[in-house]
Design an enzyme around this catalytic site. Structure first.
Site, mmCIF file in Angstrom:
data_model
loop_
_atom_site.group_PDB
_atom_site.id
_atom_site.type_symbol
_atom_site.label_atom_id
_atom_site.label_comp_id
_atom_site.label_asym_id
_atom_site.label_seq_id
_atom_site.Cartn_x
_atom_site.Cartn_y
_atom_site.Cartn_z
ATOM 1 N N HIS A 1 16.726 6.758 73.883
ATOM 2 C CA HIS A 1 16.530 7.828 72.825
ATOM 3 C C HIS A 1 16.872 6.997 71.463
ATOM 4 O O HIS A 1 17.485 6.332 71.435
ATOM 5 C CB HIS A 1 17.714 8.914 73.104
ATOM 6 C CG HIS A 1 17.265 10.155 72.191
ATOM 7 N ND1 HIS A 1 17.486 10.319 70.822
ATOM 8 C CD2 HIS A 1 16.925 11.179 72.611
ATOM 9 C CE1 HIS A 1 17.164 11.516 70.611
ATOM 10 N NE2 HIS A 1 16.695 12.041 71.431
ATOM 11 N N ASP B 1 15.571 14.768 79.223
ATOM 12 C CA ASP B 1 14.527 14.843 80.363
ATOM 13 C C ASP B 1 14.975 14.188 81.488
ATOM 14 O O ASP B 1 14.400 14.290 82.526
ATOM 15 C CB ASP B 1 13.274 14.133 79.521
ATOM 16 C CG ASP B 1 12.846 14.755 78.574
ATOM 17 O OD1 ASP B 1 12.826 16.163 78.481
ATOM 18 O OD2 ASP B 1 12.214 14.098 77.500
HETATM 19 N N1 ACO Z 1 12.831 1.847 79.887
HETATM 20 C C1 ACO Z 1 13.098 0.478 79.587
HETATM 21 N N2 ACO Z 1 13.093 -0.218 78.498
HETATM 22 C C2 ACO Z 1 13.318 0.735 77.472
HETATM 23 C C3 ACO Z 1 13.402 2.032 77.473
HETATM 24 C C4 ACO Z 1 13.240 2.577 78.943
HETATM 25 N N3 ACO Z 1 13.148 3.896 79.002
HETATM 26 N N4 ACO Z 1 13.494 2.626 76.492
HETATM 27 C C5 ACO Z 1 13.794 1.660 75.600
HETATM 28 N N5 ACO Z 1 13.691 0.463 76.146
HETATM 29 C C6 ACO Z 1 13.528 -0.733 75.554
HETATM 30 C C7 ACO Z 1 12.616 -1.094 74.678
HETATM 31 O O1 ACO Z 1 11.665 -1.797 75.576
HETATM 32 C C8 ACO Z 1 13.316 -2.025 73.745
HETATM 33 O O2 ACO Z 1 13.692 -3.403 74.411
HETATM 34 P P1 ACO Z 1 13.384 -4.651 73.175
HETATM 35 O O3 ACO Z 1 14.787 -4.364 72.042
HETATM 36 O O4 ACO Z 1 13.973 -5.756 74.243
HETATM 37 O O5 ACO Z 1 11.997 -4.653 72.552
HETATM 38 C C9 ACO Z 1 14.469 -1.247 73.539
HETATM 39 O O6 ACO Z 1 14.905 -0.616 74.620
HETATM 40 C C10 ACO Z 1 14.417 -0.328 72.050
HETATM 41 O O7 ACO Z 1 13.297 0.583 72.440
HETATM 42 P P2 ACO Z 1 12.731 1.270 71.510
HETATM 43 O O8 ACO Z 1 11.278 1.629 72.263
HETATM 44 O O9 ACO Z 1 12.423 0.313 70.434
HETATM 45 O O10 ACO Z 1 13.374 2.484 71.059
HETATM 46 P P3 ACO Z 1 12.870 3.784 70.355
HETATM 47 O O11 ACO Z 1 14.128 4.461 69.633
HETATM 48 O O12 ACO Z 1 11.661 3.283 69.579
HETATM 49 O O13 ACO Z 1 12.271 4.606 71.454
HETATM 50 C C11 ACO Z 1 12.198 6.175 73.213
HETATM 51 C C12 ACO Z 1 12.910 5.775 72.136
HETATM 52 C C13 ACO Z 1 10.770 6.326 72.834
HETATM 53 C C14 ACO Z 1 12.846 7.540 73.821
HETATM 54 C C15 ACO Z 1 12.170 4.998 74.530
HETATM 55 O O14 ACO Z 1 13.682 4.916 74.764
HETATM 56 C C16 ACO Z 1 11.462 5.481 75.564
HETATM 57 O O15 ACO Z 1 10.364 5.193 75.590
HETATM 58 N N6 ACO Z 1 12.306 6.077 76.559
HETATM 59 C C17 ACO Z 1 11.333 6.762 77.795
HETATM 60 C C18 ACO Z 1 10.530 7.978 77.385
HETATM 61 C C19 ACO Z 1 11.640 9.220 77.329
HETATM 62 O O16 ACO Z 1 12.387 9.435 78.199
HETATM 63 N N7 ACO Z 1 11.279 9.854 76.323
HETATM 64 C C20 ACO Z 1 12.210 11.090 75.929
HETATM 65 C C21 ACO Z 1 13.073 11.146 74.915
HETATM 66 S S1 ACO Z 1 13.969 12.357 74.431
HETATM 67 C C22 ACO Z 1 12.740 13.764 74.028
HETATM 68 O O17 ACO Z 1 12.056 13.129 73.210
HETATM 69 C C23 ACO Z 1 13.097 14.782 74.196
#
Ligand code: ACO
Length: 432
Positions: A310, A367
């Site tokens: 998140h 979720d």
């Molecule tokens: N699975 C694997 N790796 C992940 C995940 C995941 N679900 N989420 C984040 N990471 C990793 C990224 O690859 C990144 O790695 P790095 O530092 O080596 O580059 C690090 O964790 C940070 O992730 P970001 O994408 O930069 O974090 P951001 O805050 O931009 O994104 C998000 C948050 C979009 C929710 C992300 O965690 C994600 O894609 N999760 C899966 C989708 C999801 O569940 N979305 C619902 C969110 S809740 C809502 O909107 C209601």
């Protein structure tokens, strides 16, 4: 409470220029640097893709502390609201930032119950769309189309905004249910105004004119809980979209229609659907939970552990904690078992003990477990995000109204750092 000893300014030095920027303090101790005069005084702008370090507004609606895993609506902890309140009461709370009196709640419940019908002509919009069309696209279209039925000339008044808010809260379940009925080719069911909000959604989705349908109270209560938990989440992607569209003076229906589109994306509300797809793929033997987790850690795989991570929560999302328990309760009350819950628990255990997820502070978000409950309630997978939208409706509206009433509000218009070509001479096409 304002801390009188807290620093009042932050000093910024750019080359020979030094300026003091005022500090703002939120009621929960957050500190923000007010950069409204930064460009005028220094010529520089800030750079913050994804706006993760940018406060776009002041708000009194929702507080969340991502480090501590805290979520409160107008000060009330989500855990207390989940246990003791109802979705309709939470709507009022978000819109007014106060709990309603008994009389206010009765009147408000009446209002959001007696505006549930859609104009008969609007029904044709559903029939004009492909049956296989995703219901989120259908709902965005129908909500946008409401503005053609409640059109106004000139700037809207607070009274008009309130009546639009009531209409939207009342009609969203009908729109959602019609998007489903259209997809399966069943007749639309008129809303029932004699049953509670969540029960009426079930009636419109699962009732038919041929048989008497009485919504199961266990299912209705579980749905109400899901709606409460999704009701607001401060400046997330869809809410920021609603505020941004509203900042141009666009009406509530147009603004919320854009919010529905933003919510649909798999990185936002669409993740609840993606979680179930992921769990089913593991259940059906496409790969084991461990193999999936290895893939999710590889950047170039394009796979993410859906329902995990998140932008703000760097701890367990408190909504996920409530929903995890609700999975057991709902499955138990309905006498069901779901292997997807076991797979979800296994994925969570692997993640919580894996350095990749620990280092990045990736925990289950709202979720991760919600889809298992929707599935147990008989909600089809492609309707999960639509239910998120029904739940988020009061949050979007409250945030939109707050923006409209904020004297400091301006049209949203960020800057950019231009990295393209410098000026050059145009060459006619024949000479290229
Ligand atoms: N699975 C694997 N790796 C992940 C995940 C995941 N679900 N989420 C984040 N990471 C990793 C990224 O690859 C990144 O790695 P790095 O530092 O080596 O580059 C690090 O964790 C940070 O992730 P970001 O994408 O930069 O974090 P951001 O805050 O931009 O994104 C998000 C948050 C979009 C929710 C992300 O965690 C994600 O894609 N999760 C899966 C989708 C999801 O569940 N979305 C619902 C969110 S809740 C809502 O909107 C209601």
């Amino acid at each position: 409470m304002t801390n009188t000893t807290a620093p009042k300014t932050a000093r910024l030095t750019i080359g020979d220029t030094e300026i003091d920027l005022p500090l703002m303090h939120g009621t929960e101790g957050e500190v923000a640097i007010d950069i409204r005069n930064l460009r005028a005084k220094t010529g520089a702008v800030t750079f913050d893709p994804g706006l993760g370090n940018t406060g776009s507004c002041e708000s009194k609606i929702t507080f969340l502390d991502g480090e501590k895993g805290i979520l409160r609506y107008a000060g009330y902890p989500i855990e207390q609201l989940a246990q003791q309140s109802s979705f309709v009461e939470v709507m009022w709370l978000l819109l007014h930032q106060e709990l309603p009196s008994k009389g206010q709640l009765e009147q408000f419940t009446h209002d959001v119950t007696y505006h549930t019908m859609l104009h008969e002509d609007l029904k044709r919009l559903f029939s004009s769309l492909p049956k296989a069309g995703h219901p989120m696209a259908v709902c965005a279209a129908a909500v946008g189309a409401l503005s053609t039925y409640y059109q106004k000339v000139g700037p809207s008044t607070p009274e008009q905004q309130w009546s639009d808010a009531i209409r939207l809260l009342a009609k969203m379940p009908t729109i959602a249910a019609y998007s489903y009925k259209h997809s399966i080719g069943q007749p639309f069911m008129y809303p029932r105004n004699d049953i509670p909000y969540a029960a009426n959604i079930l009636h419109m989705m699962f009732g038919t004119p041929c048989e008497k349908y009485e919504p199961n109270p266990v299912v209705a209560r579980a749905l109400d809980l899901l709606l409460i938990l999704h009701a607001d989440h401060e400046q997330n992607c869809s809410t920021s979209t609603v505020r941004t569209v509203g900042s141009s003076g666009a009406n509530l229906f147009a603004s919320v229609s854009a919010g529905i589109s933003a919510l649909w994306g798999p990185l936002h509300g669409g993740a609840n659907e993606a979680v179930i797809d992921m769990l089913m793929a593991i259940r059906d033997g496409e790969r084991t939970a461990r193999e999936f987790m290895e893939l999710a850690k590889k950047k170039d795989s394009g796979v993410r552990l859906m329902g995990f991570g998140h932008r703000v929560y760097k701890n367990y999302d408190p909504r996920a904690l409530i929903l995890k328990q609700a999975c057991y309760d709902v499955l138990g009350q309905l006498g069901k078992k779901d292997p997807l819950l076991d797979i979800a628990l296994e994925l969570e255990q692997i993640a919580l003990n894996d350095a990749y997820f620990i280092d990045r502070k990736l925990y289950p978000n709202v979720d991760f477990y919600s889809g298992i409950i929707y599935k147990a309630l008989g909600i089809p997978t492609d309707m999960f995000t639509v239910f998120f939208a029904i739940g988020r409706m009061p949050g979007w509206i409250a945030q939109w109204l707050e923006y409209q009433r904020d004297p400091a509000a301006k049209i949203t218009r960020p800057r950019q750092i231009y990295q393209g070509s410098n000026t050059r001479e145009y060459t006619p096409v024949g000479a290229r």
